[in-house]
Design an enzyme around this catalytic site. Structure first.
Site, short mmCIF file in Angstrom:
data_model
loop_
_atom_site.label_atom_id
_atom_site.label_comp_id
_atom_site.label_asym_id
_atom_site.label_seq_id
_atom_site.Cartn_x
_atom_site.Cartn_y
_atom_site.Cartn_z
CD GLU A 187 31.65 81.17 122.14
OE1 GLU A 187 30.79 81.92 122.66
OE2 GLU A 187 32.86 81.27 122.34
CB THR A 244 23.62 77.70 118.30
OG1 THR A 244 23.21 79.05 118.11
CG2 THR A 244 24.84 77.48 117.44
CB ILE A 245 18.82 79.52 116.13
CG1 ILE A 245 19.09 80.67 117.10
CG2 ILE A 245 17.77 78.58 116.66
CD1 ILE A 245 17.93 81.66 117.21
CG ASP A 246 23.02 82.40 117.52
OD1 ASP A 246 21.85 82.71 117.26
OD2 ASP A 246 23.52 82.54 118.65
NE ARG A 299 2.30 101.18 107.61
CZ ARG A 299 1.36 100.69 108.40
NH1 ARG A 299 1.39 99.42 108.76
NH2 ARG A 299 0.40 101.47 108.85
NE ARG A 307 24.77 84.50 122.04
CZ ARG A 307 24.48 84.68 123.32
NH1 ARG A 307 25.14 85.52 124.06
NH2 ARG A 307 23.53 83.97 123.89
CD GLU A 363 20.41 88.81 118.75
OE1 GLU A 363 19.40 89.01 119.43
OE2 GLU A 363 21.09 87.76 118.86
NE ARG A 419 3.14 101.13 111.74
CZ ARG A 419 3.03 102.43 111.49
NH1 ARG A 419 4.12 103.17 111.35
NH2 ARG A 419 1.85 103.00 111.38
CB VAL A 452 8.91 83.66 117.07
CG1 VAL A 452 8.33 82.96 115.87
CG2 VAL A 452 7.80 84.27 117.92
O1 F6P Z 1 22.39 81.83 120.94
C1 F6P Z 1 21.06 81.73 120.62
C2 F6P Z 1 20.33 83.00 120.95
O2 F6P Z 1 18.97 82.83 120.65
C3 F6P Z 1 20.88 84.27 120.28
O3 F6P Z 1 20.50 84.35 118.93
C4 F6P Z 1 20.33 85.32 121.20
O4 F6P Z 1 21.11 86.50 121.17
C5 F6P Z 1 20.46 84.67 122.54
O5 F6P Z 1 20.44 83.27 122.33
C6 F6P Z 1 19.37 84.99 123.53
O6 F6P Z 1 19.72 84.41 124.74
P1 F6P Z 1 18.77 84.18 125.99
O7 F6P Z 1 17.97 82.95 125.72
O8 F6P Z 1 19.72 83.98 127.13
O9 F6P Z 1 17.92 85.40 126.13
#
Ligand code: F6P
Length: 343
Positions: free
Chosen positions: A102, A125-127, A162, A171, A222, A267, A274
């Site tokens: 983005e 992007t993985i997102d 557990r 993101r 997250e 946990r 990763v």
């Molecule tokens: O945009 C990809 C991403 O891995 C998000 O999933 C994550 O919040 C962010 O980048 C982490 O960013 P940085 O590499 O700047 O810590």
């Protein structure tokens, strides 16, 4: 003809496959390719190398990017912008391919729209949160890593009775959480698009236990937030967990609250970076390769201000305006699939 390529923003699996495709197409046409190091920073600092056939040998299965990357914003001040334009002109670039998420695609859109630079984009992007394309590359690999992690976590969850909380990236969107959760058979999936009620989560876990399933897997993105009616985080926690520039940590707070409310041991596993590492899946290698070829063709045709995109099974051009207009939120239909398996 001379073209350039840069990779910007967070790294992800498939970047090298895209670079390789661009270089192979260009060299077949006797077009020179310049590799710009470390995202837009390299264009401002003139950190640029010519890419040859040898530069891309053996890189298809490798994670990361041979060009390096950064989250450098070239529009941050007038001096940067001027240096960037000078280097663009100095290298006599007929076009530049920005492989980015983005942030980088937004910068590309502005540089093209407001400064007439000949740019095309490739969404990575993985997102999977870029509009205008069904998928970005990197996402499929991240989902397969999350799925594998959940499969492994099931062993301990089951043996120790557990709750395993798995915190994943993504993101502001829940694509990785929902796809990973569905593929891994998660019992609860929490995403930013649906603020969650902690009472409901605990209810689901407690009733699983009552019915004889004393273990559970909870996947949390997250940036998933508790519902405003049931906030269990302090103001300080809130500030620390949901920082604009860095997310992460909600899994710990959630596990503590689950343990407190249900009495079931909980946990946390935070998968973190990763998810961005290692070799791309075949799907991502192929998507990145197809995007690379399409972006090269767009440069050849002078089709600037667009990015390569996947729509259905076809690779098409989508405008950068569409790509960066608004984040592509998790598809409701996918969320409902995950929801079927809650509890
Ligand atoms: O945009 C990809 C991403 O891995 C998000 O999933 C994550 O919040 C962010 O980048 C982490 O960013 P940085 O590499 O700047 O810590």
């Amino acid at each position: 003809m001379r073209i350039g390529v840069l990779t910007g923003g967070g790294d992800c699996p498939g970047l090298n496959a895209a670079i390789r495709a661009i270089v192979r197409c260009a060299l077949a046409d006797n077009v020179a390719v310049l590799g710009i190091r470390n995202g837009f920073r390299g264009l401002v600092e003139n950190d640029i190398v010519e890419l040859t056939r040898a530069s891309v040998i053996g890189i298809l299965p490798r994670g990361g990017t041979i060009l390096g990357t950064s989250r450098f914003n070239p529009l941050k001040d007038e001096q940067c912008l001027q240096l960037l334009k000078n280097n663009f002109a100095g290298h006599r670039l007929d076009g530049l391919i920005i492989v980015g998420g983005e942030g980088s695609l937004s910068a590309a859109r502005d540089l093209w729209r407001n400064h007439n630079l000949k740019l095309v984009g490739i969404p990575k992007t993985i997102d999977n949160d870029i509009s205008g394309t069904d998928f970005t590359f990197g996402f499929d690999t991240a989902v397969s890593i999350v799925t594998d992690a959940i499969d492994r976590l099931h062993s301990t969850a089951e043996s120790h009775h557990r709750v395993m909380v798995v915190e994943v990236m993504g993101r502001h969107t829940g694509w990785i959480a929902a796809y990973g959760g569905i593929a891994g058979g998660a019992d609860v999936v929490l995403v930013p698009e649906h603020p969650f009620r902690i009472s409901r989560v605990c209810e689901l876990l407690a009733s699983r236990k009552k019915e004889g399933r004393a273990f559970s897997i909870v996947v949390i993105a997250e940036d998933a937030h508790p519902h405003p009616d049931e906030v269990f985080l302090t103001a300080d926690q809130y500030q620390a967990l949901y920082r604009h520039d860095r997310l992460g940590g909600i899994g710990e707070a959630l596990a503590a609250e689950i343990e407190r409310c249900t009495g079931i041991q909980a946990r946390v596993t935070k998968l973190g970076y990763v998810q961005r590492g290692g070799s791309p899946t075949p799907f991502d290698r192929i998507l990145a390769t197809r995007f690379g070829i399409k972006a090269y063709e767009m440069i050849r045709r002078g089709d600037f201000g667009n990015m390569a995109a996947l729509k259905g099974n076809r690779i098409v051009a989508a405008s950068l305006d569409e790509a960066v207009g608004e984040l592509k939120r998790l598809d409701e239909e996918i969320y409902r699939v995950a929801e079927v398996f809650f509890g």
